[in-house]
Design a protein around this motif. Structure first.
Motif, mmCIF file in Angstrom:
data_model
loop_
_atom_site.group_PDB
_atom_site.id
_atom_site.type_symbol
_atom_site.label_atom_id
_atom_site.label_comp_id
_atom_site.label_asym_id
_atom_site.label_seq_id
_atom_site.Cartn_x
_atom_site.Cartn_y
_atom_site.Cartn_z
ATOM 1 N N GLY A 1 -1.406 10.530 -6.136
ATOM 2 C CA GLY A 1 -1.434 11.843 -6.766
ATOM 3 C C GLY A 1 -0.093 12.218 -7.365
ATOM 4 O O GLY A 1 0.961 11.737 -6.922
ATOM 5 N N SER A 2 -0.106 13.092 -8.347
ATOM 6 C CA SER A 2 1.130 13.493 -9.018
ATOM 7 C C SER A 2 2.060 14.268 -8.092
ATOM 8 O O SER A 2 3.271 14.346 -8.338
ATOM 9 N N HIS A 3 1.510 14.840 -7.016
ATOM 10 C CA HIS A 3 2.306 15.643 -6.086
ATOM 11 C C HIS A 3 2.883 14.811 -4.949
ATOM 12 O O HIS A 3 3.664 15.337 -4.136
ATOM 13 N N GLU A 4 2.528 13.539 -4.857
ATOM 14 C CA GLU A 4 2.906 12.744 -3.695
ATOM 15 C C GLU A 4 4.288 12.117 -3.862
ATOM 16 O O GLU A 4 4.685 11.717 -4.960
ATOM 17 N N ALA A 5 4.996 12.038 -2.740
ATOM 18 C CA ALA A 5 6.318 11.408 -2.714
ATOM 19 C C ALA A 5 6.156 9.913 -2.489
ATOM 20 O O ALA A 5 5.461 9.484 -1.558
ATOM 21 N N VAL A 6 6.800 9.133 -3.345
ATOM 22 C CA VAL A 6 6.647 7.676 -3.305
ATOM 23 C C VAL A 6 8.021 7.014 -3.252
ATOM 24 O O VAL A 6 8.899 7.323 -4.063
ATOM 25 N N VAL A 7 8.192 6.114 -2.291
ATOM 26 C CA VAL A 7 9.413 5.315 -2.196
ATOM 27 C C VAL A 7 9.105 3.907 -2.689
ATOM 28 O O VAL A 7 8.209 3.239 -2.163
ATOM 29 N N ALA A 8 9.830 3.466 -3.701
ATOM 30 C CA ALA A 8 9.748 2.081 -4.164
ATOM 31 C C ALA A 8 10.894 1.308 -3.524
ATOM 32 O O ALA A 8 12.064 1.616 -3.764
ATOM 33 N N VAL A 9 10.546 0.347 -2.678
ATOM 34 C CA VAL A 9 11.561 -0.518 -2.086
ATOM 35 C C VAL A 9 11.774 -1.673 -3.056
ATOM 36 O O VAL A 9 10.922 -2.554 -3.189
ATOM 37 N N VAL A 10 12.892 -1.630 -3.777
ATOM 38 C CA VAL A 10 13.185 -2.668 -4.764
ATOM 39 C C VAL A 10 14.139 -3.664 -4.116
ATOM 40 O O VAL A 10 15.176 -3.295 -3.591
ATOM 41 N N ASP B 1 4.809 9.914 1.222
ATOM 42 C CA ASP B 1 3.366 9.685 1.211
ATOM 43 C C ASP B 1 3.046 8.213 1.032
ATOM 44 O O ASP B 1 2.079 7.701 1.604
ATOM 45 N N TRP B 2 3.870 7.523 0.248
ATOM 46 C CA TRP B 2 3.661 6.112 -0.037
ATOM 47 C C TRP B 2 4.984 5.360 0.035
ATOM 48 O O TRP B 2 6.026 5.898 -0.327
ATOM 49 N N CYS B 3 4.903 4.102 0.460
ATOM 50 C CA CYS B 3 6.004 3.161 0.296
ATOM 51 C C CYS B 3 5.434 1.926 -0.402
ATOM 52 O O CYS B 3 4.436 1.360 0.058
ATOM 53 N N ALA B 4 6.053 1.523 -1.498
ATOM 54 C CA ALA B 4 5.592 0.369 -2.263
ATOM 55 C C ALA B 4 6.688 -0.693 -2.286
ATOM 56 O O ALA B 4 7.873 -0.367 -2.399
ATOM 57 N N LEU B 5 6.293 -1.938 -2.165
ATOM 58 C CA LEU B 5 7.263 -3.028 -2.246
ATOM 59 C C LEU B 5 6.592 -4.308 -2.719
ATOM 60 O O LEU B 5 5.370 -4.452 -2.615
ATOM 61 N N PRO B 6 7.378 -5.234 -3.281
ATOM 62 C CA PRO B 6 6.804 -6.501 -3.723
ATOM 63 C C PRO B 6 6.412 -7.344 -2.524
ATOM 64 O O PRO B 6 7.126 -7.382 -1.517
ATOM 65 N N LEU C 1 13.122 -9.241 -11.581
ATOM 66 C CA LEU C 1 11.762 -9.012 -12.076
ATOM 67 C C LEU C 1 10.758 -8.797 -10.953
ATOM 68 O O LEU C 1 9.834 -7.985 -11.075
ATOM 69 N N SER C 2 10.914 -9.492 -9.834
ATOM 70 C CA SER C 2 10.016 -9.261 -8.695
ATOM 71 C C SER C 2 10.145 -7.842 -8.170
ATOM 72 O O SER C 2 9.176 -7.265 -7.656
ATOM 73 N N SER C 3 11.333 -7.259 -8.293
ATOM 74 C CA SER C 3 11.559 -5.901 -7.822
ATOM 75 C C SER C 3 11.009 -4.846 -8.766
ATOM 76 O O SER C 3 10.859 -3.681 -8.391
ATOM 77 N N VAL C 4 10.717 -5.260 -9.994
ATOM 78 C CA VAL C 4 10.091 -4.342 -10.942
ATOM 79 C C VAL C 4 8.591 -4.215 -10.652
ATOM 80 O O VAL C 4 7.971 -3.195 -10.951
ATOM 81 N N VAL C 5 8.031 -5.236 -10.002
ATOM 82 C CA VAL C 5 6.591 -5.272 -9.733
ATOM 83 C C VAL C 5 6.100 -4.040 -8.967
ATOM 84 O O VAL C 5 5.052 -3.479 -9.316
ATOM 85 N N PRO C 6 6.791 -3.559 -7.908
ATOM 86 C CA PRO C 6 6.286 -2.350 -7.242
ATOM 87 C C PRO C 6 6.275 -1.115 -8.128
ATOM 88 O O PRO C 6 5.403 -0.254 -7.981
#
Length: 412
Positions: free
Chosen positions: A371-380, A239-244, A352-357
């Motif tokens: 949302g609590s049900h959503e799948a989230v990928v953190a690209v660290v 559902d989401w992809c997050a990255l710094p 530390l920059s990779s902790v930001v996402p």
């Protein structure tokens, strides 16, 4: 060895020939109104290039060579890509996102995501007959470019800022690159501009104001993040992809990769993208609905040095707008504690920059955006060993004279 392509503007879609000089200014039509980087537009059907069979696929991101500017037999490679995507259930439960996954780019050859860029950029430099490559970098980009330049037998110059993380500067020098530190950060770009003009250096990073992003050819390497995520999730899309995000090179490449998969019918929808930034230029541009990303005032000295720029780029803004994404500014508050929590709960030690996402995901969850049900990928994006001098400047110095004294401290 090279696929046919041209350049096109992210903002106005104007096309420029492949011979157009990439001088760090981006699209000449948009320069005055809202500076924009260029992207690659391939000529011909990708299918005509031929896909590799499983047996033929190299153990690197060049398994996706049919979607990259060069064929795999031309690639300057150190075995980059194919980094693990792991469920992070304990950390996810802690921050209210049970379906949290971590894409750990610290597993790349120089321990950062920049290797995806460098393998393609150095291949381009080699194909262009360059003898020297150059970049402006406070760490990861310089270390990565230096390693791939060494692999290709090219000279490498890294212009950096005084006070950059010591471990990364050491890494750059060990690869044989020339490190040129400047007290005035802006002098780095004047230095690179002179090198390009006078000596024909192949510059991979921005070196003129305002920044539009890095070399478009290198950004193609970041598309493979999307290809790997979908493959590793069995064809599913998070559902989401997050990255710094600093200038948004990886964000733009990730978005382009998902767009290609959607266009080719390999996925049914796009994920929403989350830009974890420091000073909030993207958040402000989204809020105001403008194309010219503002240069904001730095309110503090960030621990996330590699993403500490006060102005991002249109390529990042475009990726967020087209995916209904968001930008979340992250301060230093609790960053080291979250770094330690991620390491202690998931066994993943992050720069530390990779902790930001992860901090941004937590903030977005608390605000009800995720949302609590959503799948989230953190690209660290990098290993915690990269800036250990900033996350733990004072080494633990205490010692114990007896076994019993030590056992008493740990409660045994």
């Amino acid at each position: 060895m090279t696929r046919r392509f041209a350049y096109a503007c992210y903002r106005c879609d104007s096309e420029l020939p492949v011979g157009h000089p990439i001088d760090s200014r981006g699209c000449p039509r948009c320069l005055d109104e809202a500076p924009s980087n260029l992207r690659l537009v391939y000529r011909g059907d990708i299918a005509e290039e031929g896909k590799l069979t499983k047996k033929e696929q190299p153990p690197s991101l060049w398994r996706y060579a049919n979607r990259l500017p060069f064929r795999e037999d031309a690639a300057v490679s150190l075995g980059e890509g194919l980094t693990p995507l792991r469920p992070a259930a304990r950390l996810g439960a802690e921050i209210g996102v049970p379906a949290l996954f971590i894409k750990n780019e610290g597993h790349n050859p120089t321990w950062s995501h920049k290797d995806r860029f460098s393998t393609v950029a150095i291949t381009a430099a080699q194909q262009a007959g360059a003898s020297t490559v150059a970049t402006s970098s406070t760490g990861n980009a310089g270390a990565s470019l230096a390693a791939y330049a060494a692999r290709a037998g090219l000279s490498c110059v890294v212009a950096t800022a005084a006070g950059s993380a010591g471990p990364m500067l050491t890494q750059i020098e060990k690869y044989g690159a020339q490190v040129i530190p400047f007290e005035n950060k802006s002098d780095r770009w004047a230095f690179l501009a002179e090198g390009v003009e006078r000596f024909g250096w192949f510059a991979t990073s921005p070196y003129r104001h305002p920044v539009v992003g890095s070399h478009p050819i290198g950004i193609e390497g970041y598309k493979t993040l999307a290809f790997e995520i979908v493959e590793q999730m069995g064809g599913a899309v998070p559902d989401w992809c997050a990255l710094p995000v600093c200038y948004g090179d990886a964000l733009a490449g990730l978005w382009l990769g998902f767009k290609e998969l959607l266009r080719d019918g390999e996925i049914a929808r796009m994920p929403r993208l989350l830009a974890a930034e420091v000073h909030g230029s993207l958040a402000l541009a989204l809020d105001q609905g403008i194309d010219r990303v503002p240069d904001v005032t730095a309110r503090f000295n960030t621990l996330a040095v590699s993403i500490g720029a006060t102005r991002s780029t249109f390529q990042a803004l475009k990726a967020l707008r087209e995916t209904r994404g968001i930008a979340v500014p992250v301060s230093n508050d609790g960053l080291i504690a979250l770094q330690e929590k991620t390491a202690g709960m998931e066994g993943i030690f992050l720069e530390l920059s990779s902790v930001v996402p992860i901090a941004a995901i937590l903030a977005a969850r608390q605000q009800g955006v995720i949302g609590s049900h959503e799948a989230v990928v953190a690209v660290v994006t990098a290993s915690g060993l990269k800036d250990v001098d900033k996350s733990n400047p004072a080494a633990i110095s205490r010692s114990f004279s007896t076994v019993d004294a030590a056992l008493e401290v740990i409660g045994a």
